[in-house]
Write a protein that holds these residues in place. Structure first.
Motif, short mmCIF file in Angstrom:
data_model
loop_
_atom_site.label_atom_id
_atom_site.label_comp_id
_atom_site.label_asym_id
_atom_site.label_seq_id
_atom_site.Cartn_x
_atom_site.Cartn_y
_atom_site.Cartn_z
N ALA A 220 0.64 -0.78 0.05
CA ALA A 220 -0.28 -0.14 -0.03
C ALA A 220 1.04 1.23 0.07
CB ALA A 220 -0.84 -0.09 1.08
N ALA A 221 2.06 0.97 0.70
CA ALA A 221 3.19 2.49 0.96
C ALA A 221 3.36 2.54 -0.71
CB ALA A 221 4.33 1.91 2.50
N ALA A 222 3.94 1.76 -1.31
CA ALA A 222 4.64 2.04 -2.87
C ALA A 222 3.15 2.33 -3.47
CB ALA A 222 5.14 0.32 -3.07
N ALA A 223 1.99 2.23 -3.72
CA ALA A 223 1.02 2.47 -4.16
C ALA A 223 0.47 3.58 -4.40
CB ALA A 223 -0.87 0.98 -4.16
N LEU A 224 1.24 4.19 -2.86
CA LEU A 224 0.16 5.30 -2.22
C LEU A 224 1.84 6.84 -2.84
CD1 LEU A 224 -0.93 4.69 1.10
CD2 LEU A 224 -2.31 6.18 -1.26
#
Length: 262
Positions: A220-224
């Motif tokens: 999720a961090a990478a996607a954000l």
């Protein structure tokens, strides 16, 4: 002290710098220290962490005498068949407190290398206020960062405030996240979830100090668009000589306790 320890025979296994430093410290304390060749005669065997358990390790430790003490991290399930006493050094409170210092220093080095602005005046969120969270928060506060500690315990939040930080309940992490672009996590549980990460400022930096797999939803961090780094084991990586000395002190404490009990 060396005279007191001269009857202690210990095998130190593993070639990383922390193990080397531990062996040197044990020799300096008067112990008789060897490597793999010393396993059959050793009273205690200091194992590397992590331990890459396989058939070769099992065969080596089978050579240990029945009363030998195995010292390392958490024992793998397969070690139960060895019939030897295993002690997790890293579960010891004194070692955890000592290791919090190089962990905090290693965290600061990551923040300083990755951030493009000073820590002075920067809002930093520290998730968890145990030994490592406290060590990190105190040092960040000393550098002029505006630290907020998110902790479940009211006593921990009160301590954070007494030491110059702000504090919020862990249940309010998502609501507090909007004020930060830098987060340090010390909780080995999924606390930096997708909703929390979505509330952070764009392009935030997250340094996760918890043991693998950490407490961050890295996908999720990478996607954000955030940068999320899992950084466990910093003492051995950032200050291996100090970490080895701390480990040697703990080994001697465990051995002396066993002697006293016997």
């Amino acid at each position: 002290m060396p005279e007191r320890n001269r009857n202690i025979q210990i095998a130190v296994l593993g070639q990383d710098r922390r193990q080397t430093a531990a062996a040197q410290a044990l020799r300096a304390a008067g112990c008789r220290v060897g490597g793999a060749e010393a396993v059959p005669a050793a009273d205690s065997i200091l194992l590397p962490v992590p331990l890459p358990w396989d058939a070769a390790w099992a065969a080596l430790l089978q050579k240990a005498k029945p009363g030998a003490l195995l010292l390392g991290g958490r024992a793998p399930a397969e070690a139960a068949g060895l019939g030897r006493r295993w002690v997790n050094c890293y579960a010891r409170e004194a070692l955890a407190v000592r290791n919090a210092v190089p962990t905090a220093e290693g965290c600061l080095s990551i923040l300083l290398a990755r951030r493009t602005r000073t820590l002075w005046g920067a809002p930093v969120l520290v998730a968890g206020y145990g030994r490592v969270g406290q060590a990190v928060a105190v040092r960040l506060t000393a550098l002029g960062a505006k630290v907020t500690a998110a902790a479940r315990s009211p006593a921990q939040r009160a301590l954070a405030e007494a030491l110059g930080a702000a504090a919020v309940p862990l249940t309010e992490l998502a609501a507090a996240a909007a004020g930060f672009d830098t987060v340090v996590n010390t909780i080995p549980a999924p606390v930096l979830t997708a909703p929390v990460l979505a509330a952070l400022r764009p392009g935030s930096l997250i340094v996760d100090l918890a043991s693998a797999p950490g407490g961050t939803d890295f996908a999720a961090a990478a996607a954000l668009g955030h940068t999320a780094l899992l950084a466990p084991g910093l003492p051995a990586r950032c200050a291996p000589d100090s970490a080895g000395e701390y480990l040697a002190e703990t080994v001697l404490e465990i051995i002396r306790e066993g002697e006293a009990a016997g």
